[in-house]
Scaffold this motif. Structure first.
Motif, mmCIF file in Angstrom:
data_model
loop_
_atom_site.group_PDB
_atom_site.id
_atom_site.type_symbol
_atom_site.label_atom_id
_atom_site.label_comp_id
_atom_site.label_asym_id
_atom_site.label_seq_id
_atom_site.Cartn_x
_atom_site.Cartn_y
_atom_site.Cartn_z
ATOM 1 N N ARG A 180 -10.822 6.150 23.687
ATOM 2 C CA ARG A 180 -10.214 5.231 22.728
ATOM 3 C C ARG A 180 -11.112 5.131 21.513
ATOM 4 O O ARG A 180 -12.330 5.037 21.649
ATOM 5 C CB ARG A 180 -10.082 3.831 23.318
ATOM 6 C CG ARG A 180 -8.932 3.625 24.219
ATOM 7 C CD ARG A 180 -8.782 2.183 24.603
ATOM 8 N NE ARG A 180 -9.922 1.359 24.191
ATOM 9 C CZ ARG A 180 -10.030 0.074 24.422
ATOM 10 N NH1 ARG A 180 -9.091 -0.552 25.051
ATOM 11 N NH2 ARG A 180 -11.082 -0.603 24.025
ATOM 12 N N GLU A 181 -10.485 5.149 20.328
ATOM 13 C CA GLU A 181 -11.257 4.917 19.116
ATOM 14 C C GLU A 181 -11.269 3.424 18.835
ATOM 15 O O GLU A 181 -10.222 2.791 18.763
ATOM 16 C CB GLU A 181 -10.653 5.685 17.938
ATOM 17 C CG GLU A 181 -10.971 7.155 17.976
ATOM 18 C CD GLU A 181 -10.644 7.842 16.664
ATOM 19 O OE1 GLU A 181 -10.160 7.166 15.732
ATOM 20 O OE2 GLU A 181 -10.870 9.049 16.582
ATOM 21 N N VAL A 182 -12.472 2.881 18.700
ATOM 22 C CA VAL A 182 -12.636 1.457 18.479
ATOM 23 C C VAL A 182 -13.429 1.269 17.188
ATOM 24 O O VAL A 182 -14.395 1.985 16.934
ATOM 25 C CB VAL A 182 -13.399 0.801 19.658
ATOM 26 C CG1 VAL A 182 -13.619 -0.671 19.418
ATOM 27 C CG2 VAL A 182 -12.665 1.033 20.959
ATOM 28 N N GLU A 183 -12.989 0.306 16.383
ATOM 29 C CA GLU A 183 -13.734 -0.007 15.165
ATOM 30 C C GLU A 183 -14.736 -1.106 15.498
ATOM 31 O O GLU A 183 -14.369 -2.171 15.991
ATOM 32 C CB GLU A 183 -12.783 -0.453 14.064
ATOM 33 C CG GLU A 183 -13.371 -0.203 12.696
ATOM 34 C CD GLU A 183 -12.306 -0.167 11.629
ATOM 35 O OE1 GLU A 183 -12.018 -1.239 11.083
ATOM 36 O OE2 GLU A 183 -11.790 0.922 11.352
ATOM 37 N N ARG A 184 -16.007 -0.833 15.225
ATOM 38 C CA ARG A 184 -17.082 -1.753 15.575
ATOM 39 C C ARG A 184 -17.808 -2.187 14.304
ATOM 40 O O ARG A 184 -18.046 -1.373 13.414
ATOM 41 C CB ARG A 184 -18.046 -1.050 16.524
ATOM 42 C CG ARG A 184 -19.078 -1.955 17.124
ATOM 43 C CD ARG A 184 -19.935 -1.235 18.126
ATOM 44 N NE ARG A 184 -19.138 -0.899 19.304
ATOM 45 C CZ ARG A 184 -19.444 0.060 20.151
ATOM 46 N NH1 ARG A 184 -20.517 0.793 19.965
ATOM 47 N NH2 ARG A 184 -18.687 0.303 21.196
ATOM 48 N N LYS A 185 -18.173 -3.450 14.245
ATOM 49 C CA LYS A 185 -18.901 -3.956 13.074
ATOM 50 C C LYS A 185 -20.335 -3.438 13.099
ATOM 51 O O LYS A 185 -21.002 -3.486 14.118
ATOM 52 C CB LYS A 185 -18.884 -5.476 13.059
ATOM 53 C CG LYS A 185 -17.510 -6.041 12.788
ATOM 54 C CD LYS A 185 -17.518 -7.559 12.827
ATOM 55 C CE LYS A 185 -16.136 -8.096 12.614
ATOM 56 N NZ LYS A 185 -15.255 -7.922 13.754
ATOM 57 N N LEU A 186 -20.790 -2.939 11.937
ATOM 58 C CA LEU A 186 -22.162 -2.446 11.849
ATOM 59 C C LEU A 186 -23.169 -3.588 11.852
ATOM 60 O O LEU A 186 -24.241 -3.480 12.437
ATOM 61 C CB LEU A 186 -22.343 -1.620 10.572
ATOM 62 C CG LEU A 186 -21.753 -0.229 10.576
ATOM 63 C CD1 LEU A 186 -21.900 0.406 9.208
ATOM 64 C CD2 LEU A 186 -22.416 0.639 11.619
ATOM 65 N N PHE A 187 -22.835 -4.693 11.170
ATOM 66 C CA PHE A 187 -23.737 -5.835 11.068
ATOM 67 C C PHE A 187 -22.989 -7.111 11.443
ATOM 68 O O PHE A 187 -22.489 -7.822 10.574
ATOM 69 C CB PHE A 187 -24.293 -5.951 9.640
ATOM 70 C CG PHE A 187 -24.868 -4.670 9.124
ATOM 71 C CD1 PHE A 187 -26.050 -4.164 9.632
ATOM 72 C CD2 PHE A 187 -24.211 -3.953 8.144
ATOM 73 C CE1 PHE A 187 -26.569 -2.973 9.171
ATOM 74 C CE2 PHE A 187 -24.726 -2.761 7.669
ATOM 75 C CZ PHE A 187 -25.901 -2.270 8.190
ATOM 76 N N PRO A 188 -22.898 -7.395 12.751
ATOM 77 C CA PRO A 188 -22.186 -8.606 13.165
ATOM 78 C C PRO A 188 -22.826 -9.851 12.548
ATOM 79 O O PRO A 188 -24.044 -9.992 12.530
ATOM 80 C CB PRO A 188 -22.346 -8.617 14.683
ATOM 81 C CG PRO A 188 -22.700 -7.222 15.051
ATOM 82 C CD PRO A 188 -23.416 -6.642 13.881
ATOM 83 N N GLY A 189 -21.987 -10.721 12.015
ATOM 84 C CA GLY A 189 -22.491 -11.960 11.418
ATOM 85 C C GLY A 189 -22.779 -11.847 9.936
ATOM 86 O O GLY A 189 -23.277 -12.806 9.340
#
Length: 173
Positions: free
Chosen positions: A56-65
């Motif tokens: 599955r391709e998931v979009e993940r935040k590089l810098f959470p917060g």
């Protein structure tokens, strides 16, 4: 306007990055502050996850917060950003906003440099930067999106493909 827009980092509640970005965008549109607050970004990357033997391709935040905002720092723009719901303040000493440097902006991949390439696939090019400086090769592949070029050079009697950035090669006259 004499001052140019710079990138600033805004600290948010964790998990509220997209909400802060949309709230801020709405406030900019409602108050017509497009000339002060020009761009709002939540840096993300696409990652392939393997779960239950399925990719599955998931979009993940590089810098959470954190949210990146390109803006001209004035009292009005500071007030709008600072008082956006979910925003806890700017990143900097004592919450005083400090703009990102050019190197930081490029390293984060927020803004990309656009290069005008005056060579094409099959052209002879000279490498002008890096450990292979001075070598001459033939362009095999050109990718302006990723800012890369693959050049085939002859080294020690063997053909060797080399990955370079677009500005590391120039056409041979």
């Amino acid at each position: 306007m004499a001052e140019t827009a710079k990138w600033y980092v805004v600290h948010t509640f964790s998990g509220y990055e997209n909400k802060v970005a949309t709230n801020l965008q709405t406030m900019v549109e409602n108050r017509k502050l497009h000339d002060l607050i020009q761009e709002i970004r939540v840096p993300t990357e696409t990652v392939v996850e393997l779960t239950d033997n399925k990719k599955r391709e998931v979009e993940r935040k590089l810098f959470p917060g954190y949210v990146l905002v390109k803006m001209v720092m004035t009292d009005d723009s500071w007030y709008v950003v600072r008082n956006t719901r979910g925003c806890t303040g700017f990143v900097g000493p004592e919450s005083k906003p400090v703009p990102l440097t050019e190197e930081e902006v490029l390293a984060l991949g927020v803004e990309k440099k656009n290069f005008v390439v005056n060579y094409a696939v099959g052209d002879n090019v000279r490498i002008v930067d890096g450990p292979l400086e001075g070598f001459i090769g033939i362009v095999e592949e050109l990718d302006t999106e990723k800012n890369s070029v693959r050049v085939r050079i002859s080294m020690f009697g063997r053909e060797t493909p080399v990955e370079l950035e677009l500005d590391q090669a120039e056409p041979v006259e």
